[in-house]
Design an enzyme around this catalytic site. Structure first.
Site, PDB file in Angstrom:
ATOM      1  N   THR A   1      -8.098   3.643  12.633  1.00  0.00           N
ATOM      2  CA  THR A   1      -8.421   4.391  13.854  1.00  0.00           C
ATOM      3  C   THR A   1      -9.849   4.140  14.329  1.00  0.00           C
ATOM      4  O   THR A   1     -10.100   4.074  15.534  1.00  0.00           O
ATOM      5  CB  THR A   1      -8.201   5.897  13.618  1.00  0.00           C
ATOM      6  OG1 THR A   1      -6.891   6.098  13.091  1.00  0.00           O
ATOM      7  CG2 THR A   1      -8.352   6.682  14.904  1.00  0.00           C
TER       8      THR A   1
ATOM      9  N   LYS B   1       0.861  -1.182   0.000  1.00  0.00           N
ATOM     10  CA  LYS B   1       0.000   0.000   0.000  1.00  0.00           C
ATOM     11  C   LYS B   1       0.899   1.235   0.000  1.00  0.00           C
ATOM     12  O   LYS B   1       1.658   1.468   0.941  1.00  0.00           O
ATOM     13  CB  LYS B   1      -0.912   0.022   1.226  1.00  0.00           C
ATOM     14  CG  LYS B   1      -1.774   1.276   1.280  1.00  0.00           C
ATOM     15  CD  LYS B   1      -2.421   1.466   2.637  1.00  0.00           C
ATOM     16  CE  LYS B   1      -2.995   2.875   2.737  1.00  0.00           C
ATOM     17  NZ  LYS B   1      -3.431   3.198   4.101  1.00  0.00           N
TER      18      LYS B   1
END
Length: 262
Positions: free
Chosen positions: A214, A104
């Site tokens: 998160t 990524k």
């Protein structure tokens, strides 16, 4: 007839789950593992600069708790602010993971917003693709940039829903829809998801998947939130396949009275 879905296809591999989770901000590797299991995700992204995958031999490694045989490890370049740093980090990941090609890519613009530096991202993407990497790329929600990254050869394009870690949800669904209309590779919303409804909205728009960290790791109960995100991604995908009713300005009776007798 109910529409039939097909698995998510990335770099030649099929995934039943359309949810990808991260490995940062958890209280422990064990909590991360438990959240991963609850999420149903088959892919976990790992910041090479922040999480030990064996580069620090005297410290615990995430791979001791989450096995590459059971999950796809997606190394990422979080913390990189130049194309050169991002490329170097991906090459380090390839060495650590025995030739692993799937990465990524994210190249950030500054530490305050963590907004992507698209100029450096384009440079890094070109170099990594030429070097044989399968690149999933984090970028802005600009449809033209998304298309250019696809043309370079990225295997998935990952526009932000909102800034990293903000929890603001999908702030510009119209840009996401424009990206989807022109895409021939998977489009995965990356960043900004705060709760399950945000993930469902991304999937209802037609996105191929959602990546989050998160939203799960900073929830009061991360494992329970991971389970909620699993259900949200699945229900959002089903709603997209089902096709929502038209939006109407005025009411439309659920039980029409035309042609009935009283």
């Amino acid at each position: 007839m109910t529409p039939q879905d097909s698995p998510l296809l990335i770099a030649g591999r099929h995934y039943a789950s359309r949810l990808i989770i991260g490995s940062g901000k958890y209280q422990s590797f064990e909590q991360n593992r438990d959240a991963l299991v609850a999420s149903g995700a088959q892919m976990i992204t790992v910041a090479i600069r922040r999480v030990n995958l064996g580069q620090n031999r005297n410290e615990p490694s995430l791979l001791e708790v989450i096995s590459p045989q059971d999950y796809t490890i997606l190394p990422n370049t979080a913390g990189c602010y130049t194309a050169a740093d991002a490329v170097r980090t991906c090459r380090m990941a390839r060495e650590l993971l025995d030739g692993h090609k799937l990465v990524k890519l994210e190249v950030l613009g500054d530490q305050k917003t963590l907004y992507p530096n698209v100029t450096e991202t384009l440079v890094a993407a070109e170099e990594l693709v030429k070097d044989g990497f399968d690149v999933m790329v984090y970028t802005s929600d600009d449809p033209l940039i998304a298309k250019r990254l696809e043309e370079i050869g990225c295997v998935a394009v990952m526009p932000l829903g909102a800034p990293i870690g903000s929890g603001l949800g999908i702030r510009n669904p119209y840009n996401i829809r424009m990206i989807l209309e022109n895409a021939k590779v998977p489009i995965i919303v990356d960043a900004g998801v705060g709760t399950a409804s945000d993930a469902a909205i991304a999937m209802e728009l037609g996105c191929d998947g959602v990546l989050m960290n998160t939203a799960i790791a900073e929830a009061r109960h991360p494992v329970l939130m991971a389970s909620a995100m699993k259900k949200a991604v699945e229900s959002g995908r089903e709603a997209f396949l089902a096709g929502r009713m038209p939006r109407r300005l005025y009411a439309s009776a659920s039980s029409p009275v035309d042609g009935t007798f009283f």
